[in-house]
Write a protein that holds these residues in place. Structure first.
Motif, PDB file in Angstrom:
ATOM      1  N   GLY A 108       0.700  -1.105   0.060  1.00  0.00           N
ATOM      2  CA  GLY A 108       0.055  -0.082   0.143  1.00  0.00           C
ATOM      3  C   GLY A 108       0.696   1.306  -0.057  1.00  0.00           C
ATOM      4  N   ARG A 109       2.027   1.198   0.525  1.00  0.00           N
ATOM      5  CA  ARG A 109       2.868   2.437   0.628  1.00  0.00           C
ATOM      6  C   ARG A 109       3.521   2.777  -0.841  1.00  0.00           C
ATOM      7  N   TYR A 110       3.261   1.883  -1.815  1.00  0.00           N
ATOM      8  CA  TYR A 110       3.566   2.513  -3.041  1.00  0.00           C
ATOM      9  C   TYR A 110       2.463   2.896  -3.984  1.00  0.00           C
ATOM     10  N   ASP A 111       1.278   2.868  -3.441  1.00  0.00           N
ATOM     11  CA  ASP A 111       0.205   3.451  -4.117  1.00  0.00           C
ATOM     12  C   ASP A 111      -0.405   4.612  -3.653  1.00  0.00           C
ATOM     13  N   PRO A 112      -0.704   5.755  -4.738  1.00  0.00           N
ATOM     14  CA  PRO A 112      -0.986   6.969  -4.218  1.00  0.00           C
ATOM     15  C   PRO A 112      -2.468   7.013  -3.557  1.00  0.00           C
ATOM     16  N   ARG A 113      -3.190   6.219  -3.719  1.00  0.00           N
ATOM     17  CA  ARG A 113      -4.427   6.191  -2.985  1.00  0.00           C
ATOM     18  C   ARG A 113      -4.379   5.800  -1.696  1.00  0.00           C
ATOM     19  N   SER A 114      -3.268   5.345  -1.132  1.00  0.00           N
ATOM     20  CA  SER A 114      -2.931   5.164   0.214  1.00  0.00           C
ATOM     21  C   SER A 114      -2.880   6.491   1.035  1.00  0.00           C
ATOM     22  N   TYR A 115      -2.536   7.610   0.459  1.00  0.00           N
ATOM     23  CA  TYR A 115      -2.310   9.030   0.766  1.00  0.00           C
ATOM     24  C   TYR A 115      -3.318   9.819   0.490  1.00  0.00           C
TER      25      TYR A 115
END
Length: 128
Positions: A108-115
């Protein structure tokens, strides 16, 4: 409202260096994982680097590993992205992001949707 403000972008020659800064609220810096993303014209936003709230673990895209370094300074409430050996393909708008929901873990840390908190971006242009 939490605020993130990027700075340090500019125009550099290939092989040069820049250091980007992301000034965050104390709460954001103290509690949230932080990441850098970039977006080039005609491309989707892509992951660049991330750092845990403690600063103890860092993560990098394969394309920048060994050239970029993410760090954070608690005293200054700031996250940095040191960029060395810059290439023309690094040209993009660079965004600082924060995860207030604590889901930027694992893949998830690589997915902009996590931020969910984002700065306005700073332009980096690398000339050949």
């Amino acid at each position: 409202q939490v605020q993130l403000v990027e700075s340090g972008g500019g125009l550099v020659q290939a092989g040069g260096s820049l250091r980007l800064s992301c000034a965050a609220s104390p709460r954001t810096f103290s509690k949230y994982g932080m990441g850098w993303f970039r977006r080039a014209p005609g491309k989707e936003r892509e992951f660049v680097a991330a750092i845990r709230s403690s600063g103890g673990s860092t993560y990098y895209a394969d394309s920048v590993k060994g050239r970029f370094t993410i760090s954070r300074d608690a005293a200054k409430n700031t996250v940095y992205l040191q960029m060395d050996s810059l290439k023309p393909e690094d040209t993009a708008v660079y965004y600082c992001a924060a995860d207030s929901r604590y889901i930027s873990v694992g893949q998830g840390r690589y997915d902009p949707r996590s931020y969910d908190l984002w700065g306005q971006g700073t332009q980096v242009t690398v000339s050949s």
